[in-house]
Design an enzyme around this catalytic site. Sequence first.
Site, short mmCIF file in Angstrom:
data_model
loop_
_atom_site.label_atom_id
_atom_site.label_comp_id
_atom_site.label_asym_id
_atom_site.label_seq_id
_atom_site.Cartn_x
_atom_site.Cartn_y
_atom_site.Cartn_z
CB SER A 179 22.77 6.47 59.03
OG SER A 179 23.45 5.64 58.13
CB THR A 180 19.97 5.55 55.24
OG1 THR A 180 20.93 4.52 55.47
CG2 THR A 180 19.43 5.43 53.83
CG HIS A 206 26.59 6.38 59.76
ND1 HIS A 206 25.57 5.49 59.99
CD2 HIS A 206 27.12 6.67 60.97
CE1 HIS A 206 25.49 5.24 61.29
NE2 HIS A 206 26.41 5.96 61.91
CG MET A 300 20.88 1.23 57.40
SD MET A 300 20.99 0.20 55.92
CE MET A 300 22.71 0.49 55.45
CG ASP A 303 26.09 4.52 65.27
OD1 ASP A 303 26.57 4.20 66.37
OD2 ASP A 303 26.64 5.33 64.51
#
Length: 361
Positions: A179-180, A206, A300, A303
């Site tokens: 993600s991030t 994401h 973050m 998931d």
Amino acid sequence: MIKLLIVDDSALMRRQLKTIFQAEGDFVIEVARNGEEAVELNKRFEPDIITLDINMPQMDGLTALSLLMAERPVPVVMVSSLTEKGAISTFEALNLGAVDYIPKPDGTISLSITEIEEEIIAKVRAAAGAHLKKSRGLAARIRGDLSVSKVTGAAPPKRSTLRVEQGARNDGLVIIGVSTGGPRTLEDILPQLPGDFPWPVLVAQHMPPSFTRPFAERINQLCALDVFELQRPMPLEPGKICIGRGGADMVVMRRANRLMVSTRPESVQHLWHPSVELLGESVLQHCEPQRVIGVLLTGMGYDGAEAFAELKRRGARTIAESEQTAVVFGMPAELIKRGGATKVLPMERVAEQIMQWVNAG
């Protein structure tokens, strides 16, 4: 208190963002109308975190970002329009050192910023404590050897030094959740896989819908393997890197005794999309865990942590990115907490470990 600098040429956007963070109660806020003011306030105000618009007069966001990172590096979250052009600019910003991005729901001036208020707050808070990565070639850009306006698109392809050993089996699967901080991290890891890599690779990053296709095209320029955005059901093929499509989820299924990968509408049971957890659950259902390698990288939240931990319990081999290199040590930390990491490794050792397991059979 968190010192936040909001940079946007739109008075409406500055006011909306300032209102959102003032309501949190623990932000000290300054605003800037353009890149020049941002560079000056970065030195004078010394913010902990900056939100930075990409399209601004006088000095655009990319030019400002390069100067911010050269003079006083600070976590930056870009404010980007949800277009393919906006996506390309955003990836260049991430390459210059930005931590994350906030998509504007309505384009240049958003009248519905409150729709993503929780996401904005979460991203800025996460970025405020993020681990900054050095940008490739930034010093050369600042010296003027290359203008920032000319440095667009992906970097030149890398030549992998890793090799597939004779006799390595081709019946496995690699799944990656991120993600991030993911785009920069994937740009460092995936090009290390050699052109004869024998397993399919599925990536759940994401991202919003308009971002994943240009992202896949960018990564494809870097890799010896074919990289593409998943558009329709297709067989899992050795040596192909499949990026899950934004605005949908990605799952593994079995048809006529053949493993396939497909998209499906976003599941309301999962918070992030493409969902890493849902991908992991589908792999648990249809694949032999002993032939699966799961990699959970920066991001973050949590998931994928539970599904990947269950894969490990059933015999899969898993990697959690270490706090040393993770931009945000959320998702990998959750996997470690659940006892689901076979290895905890810095980003630069992930591809090597994947190759060791693939060569071991």
